[in-house]
Design a protein around this motif. Structure first.
Motif, mmCIF file in Angstrom:
data_model
loop_
_atom_site.group_PDB
_atom_site.id
_atom_site.type_symbol
_atom_site.label_atom_id
_atom_site.label_comp_id
_atom_site.label_asym_id
_atom_site.label_seq_id
_atom_site.Cartn_x
_atom_site.Cartn_y
_atom_site.Cartn_z
ATOM 1 N N GLU A 7 0.836 -1.170 0.000
ATOM 2 C CA GLU A 7 0.000 0.000 0.000
ATOM 3 C C GLU A 7 0.883 1.236 0.000
ATOM 4 O OE1 GLU A 7 -2.343 -0.549 3.480
ATOM 5 O OE2 GLU A 7 -3.642 -2.037 2.551
ATOM 6 N N PRO A 8 0.350 2.399 -0.433
ATOM 7 C CA PRO A 8 1.157 3.590 -0.512
ATOM 8 C C PRO A 8 1.846 3.958 0.788
ATOM 9 C CG PRO A 8 -0.885 3.919 -1.689
ATOM 10 C CD PRO A 8 -0.979 2.580 -1.038
ATOM 11 N N SER A 9 1.252 3.688 1.931
ATOM 12 C CA SER A 9 1.874 4.018 3.198
ATOM 13 C C SER A 9 2.100 2.774 4.050
ATOM 14 C CB SER A 9 1.016 5.034 3.968
ATOM 15 O OG SER A 9 1.095 6.290 3.380
ATOM 16 N N GLU A 10 2.354 1.639 3.417
ATOM 17 C CA GLU A 10 2.542 0.401 4.157
ATOM 18 C C GLU A 10 3.718 0.547 5.105
ATOM 19 O OE1 GLU A 10 0.605 -2.196 4.096
ATOM 20 O OE2 GLU A 10 1.775 -3.243 5.577
ATOM 21 N N GLY A 11 3.478 0.309 6.396
ATOM 22 C CA GLY A 11 4.533 0.431 7.380
ATOM 23 C C GLY A 11 4.796 1.886 7.733
ATOM 24 N N VAL A 12 5.734 2.082 8.594
ATOM 25 C CA VAL A 12 6.069 3.406 9.098
ATOM 26 C C VAL A 12 7.315 3.957 8.418
ATOM 27 C CG1 VAL A 12 6.675 4.679 11.202
ATOM 28 C CG2 VAL A 12 5.004 2.837 11.307
ATOM 29 N N VAL A 13 8.193 3.091 7.963
ATOM 30 C CA VAL A 13 9.458 3.513 7.374
ATOM 31 C C VAL A 13 9.203 4.148 6.008
ATOM 32 C CG1 VAL A 13 11.734 2.779 6.592
ATOM 33 C CG2 VAL A 13 10.682 1.687 8.592
ATOM 34 N N ASP A 14 9.643 5.368 5.839
ATOM 35 C CA ASP A 14 9.500 6.050 4.560
ATOM 36 C C ASP A 14 10.708 6.951 4.342
ATOM 37 O OD1 ASP A 14 8.741 7.235 2.242
ATOM 38 O OD2 ASP A 14 6.927 8.172 3.021
ATOM 39 N N ARG A 15 10.690 8.153 4.894
ATOM 40 C CA ARG A 15 11.832 9.055 4.841
ATOM 41 C C ARG A 15 11.695 10.050 5.975
ATOM 42 N NH1 ARG A 15 11.798 13.250 -0.111
ATOM 43 N NH2 ARG A 15 13.611 13.950 1.078
ATOM 44 N N VAL A 16 12.811 10.624 6.369
ATOM 45 C CA VAL A 16 12.803 11.692 7.362
ATOM 46 C C VAL A 16 12.899 13.011 6.597
ATOM 47 C CG1 VAL A 16 13.929 12.672 9.387
ATOM 48 C CG2 VAL A 16 13.942 10.194 9.040
ATOM 49 N N TYR A 17 11.878 13.837 6.732
ATOM 50 C CA TYR A 17 11.815 15.083 5.985
ATOM 51 C C TYR A 17 12.657 16.169 6.645
ATOM 52 C CZ TYR A 17 8.018 13.423 3.013
ATOM 53 O OH TYR A 17 7.271 12.736 2.091
ATOM 54 N N HIS A 18 13.295 16.994 5.806
ATOM 55 C CA HIS A 18 14.017 18.171 6.268
ATOM 56 C C HIS A 18 13.146 19.404 6.018
ATOM 57 C CE1 HIS A 18 17.791 15.820 6.587
ATOM 58 N NE2 HIS A 18 17.298 15.181 5.547
ATOM 59 N N PRO A 19 13.319 20.464 6.799
ATOM 60 C CA PRO A 19 12.428 21.624 6.656
ATOM 61 C C PRO A 19 12.788 22.569 5.522
ATOM 62 C CG PRO A 19 13.947 21.981 8.480
ATOM 63 C CD PRO A 19 14.196 20.582 7.974
ATOM 64 N N TYR A 20 13.905 22.345 4.830
ATOM 65 C CA TYR A 20 14.443 23.357 3.925
ATOM 66 C C TYR A 20 13.835 23.290 2.522
ATOM 67 C CZ TYR A 20 17.701 23.067 7.757
ATOM 68 O OH TYR A 20 18.234 23.005 9.018
ATOM 69 N N ILE A 21 13.677 24.472 1.928
ATOM 70 C CA ILE A 21 13.161 24.623 0.571
ATOM 71 C C ILE A 21 13.984 25.696 -0.125
ATOM 72 C CG2 ILE A 21 11.173 25.318 -0.841
ATOM 73 C CD1 ILE A 21 9.385 24.324 1.458
ATOM 74 N N LEU A 22 14.404 25.412 -1.360
ATOM 75 C CA LEU A 22 15.078 26.431 -2.167
ATOM 76 C C LEU A 22 14.032 27.317 -2.833
ATOM 77 C CD1 LEU A 22 17.864 24.299 -3.906
ATOM 78 C CD2 LEU A 22 18.131 25.854 -1.973
ATOM 79 N N PRO A 23 14.277 28.618 -2.902
ATOM 80 C CA PRO A 23 13.283 29.514 -3.505
ATOM 81 C C PRO A 23 12.957 29.110 -4.947
ATOM 82 C CG PRO A 23 14.966 30.778 -2.337
ATOM 83 C CD PRO A 23 15.441 29.351 -2.373
ATOM 84 N N PHE A 24 11.659 28.858 -5.197
ATOM 85 C CA PHE A 24 11.127 28.569 -6.530
ATOM 86 C C PHE A 24 11.824 27.370 -7.191
ATOM 87 C CE2 PHE A 24 10.546 33.120 -5.679
ATOM 88 C CZ PHE A 24 9.166 33.168 -5.704
ATOM 89 N N GLU A 25 12.197 26.390 -6.388
ATOM 90 C CA GLU A 25 12.843 25.192 -6.924
ATOM 91 C C GLU A 25 11.827 24.270 -7.591
ATOM 92 O OE1 GLU A 25 13.694 21.808 -4.153
ATOM 93 O OE2 GLU A 25 13.375 23.334 -2.621
ATOM 94 N N ARG A 26 12.333 23.399 -8.450
ATOM 95 C CA ARG A 26 11.572 22.300 -9.018
ATOM 96 C C ARG A 26 12.299 21.004 -8.687
ATOM 97 N NH1 ARG A 26 11.329 24.218 -15.087
ATOM 98 N NH2 ARG A 26 13.352 25.026 -14.422
#
Length: 221
Positions: A7-26
Motif C-alpha cells: 500500500e502507498p503508506s505500508e509500514g512506518v518507514v518512509d523518509r525523514v523530511y528536512h524543513p528546507y526549501i530552495l526559492p522557486f525550486e523544481r
C-alpha cells in the motif's frame, strides 16, 4: 498464506523530511522501498514532480507503484499530494522548523489517508538532528478509522557533501525500527543539485523478521 498487496503508506518507514526549501525550486524524485516480513517481500516505488509555489512553500505530486507478486510486475497503487512549508529562516532560531501535509488516495479504492505534522532540524557542531512528529488518519474502506502518531528521527554526521552517515529511528503503528543510513548531495551550480539517500531499518520490538531497505534520488533544479 499469500502476502497482501503493498500500500502507498505500508509500514512506518518512509523518509525523514528536512524543513528546507530552495526559492522557486523544481524537483524530480524517485523512491524505492523493499520491506521483508513474515508475510513476504513488499516492493514500492514512488515517482514525483515538485514545484515551489513561493520561497517557503513547495507542492509535490506522487504516483505510487507496487509489485504484483502473482505476475511479478509493477502496477499503479495510489496517488499522493504533498505540501511542505518552511516556517523559519535557516539559522535564525535555535532550530529550523517546517510543516508537512500529505494526502493519499488508493487507486480504485474508496480509501484515503492524510498525514500532517512538524518537521524540525538542529545543527550540533558537525552533526544534524532531524525530527518529524506526525499525525496519520485513514478513512473510507478501512477496518479502523483512528488517529495514529508517528515519530521519525535522523542523527547525521556531515562528513562531506557527497557522503554523510546517519542513524535513523522510526516509531508508530506498533512498530519500532532503527538502522544505519547514508545520504549525499552533488551541487552543479546554485540551483541544480542531486541528492541521494540509502537506509536499512530493522524492527527492534519484535522477534519476527521485519526490515526495510529504502533508496531515493532527488534532482532539484
Amino acid at each position: 498464506m499469500q502476502p497482501s498487496a503493498a500500500e502507498p503508506s505500508e509500514g512506518v518507514v518512509d523518509r525523514v523530511y528536512h524543513p528546507y526549501i530552495l526559492p522557486f525550486e523544481r524537483e524530480l524524485e524517485w523512491r524505492f522501498m523493499s520491506r521483508q516480513n513474515e508475510d513476504g517481500n513488499e516492493l514500492l516505488q514512488r515517482i514525483a514532480f515538485g514545484h515551489a509555489l513561493s520561497e517557503t512553500v513547495i507542492a509535490k505530486f506522487y504516483a505510487v507503484g507496487s509489485r504484483d507478486e502473482q505476475h511479478d510486475d509493477f502496477g499503479l497503487e495510489g496517488y499522493e499530494f504533498e505540501l511542505r512549508w518552511m516556517m523559519t529562516e535557516q539559522g535564525k532560531y535555535w532550530a529550523d522548523f517546517g510543516t508537512l501535509l500529505e494526502v493519499e488516495k488508493y487507486h480504485n479504492e474508496k480509501r484515503w489517508e492524510v498525514t500532517t505534522g512538524l518537521v524540525m532540524e538542529k545543527e550540533i557542531r558537525q552533526t544534524s538532528l532531524t525530527v518529524n512528529t506526525l499525525l496519520v488518519y485513514e478513512w473510507g474502506d478501512v477496518p479502523d478509522q483512528e488517529l495514529k502518531t508517528q515519530l521519525r528521527v535522523k542523527y547525521r554526521y556531515r562528513w562531506m557533501p557527497l557522503l554523510q552517515p546517519a542513524i535513523e529511528l522510526y516509531t508508530g503503528d506498533d512498530f519500532v525500527g532503527i538502522g544505519p543510513a547514508f545520504m549525499g548531495i552533488k551541487r552543479f551550480d546554485s540551483r541544480r543539485q542531486l541528492k541521494w539517500e540509502l537506509g536499512f531499518i530493522a524492527a527492534i520490538d519484535s522477534v519476527s523478521k521485519d526490515h526495510s531497505l529504502r533508496f531515493s534520488l532527488e534532482y532539484e533544479f
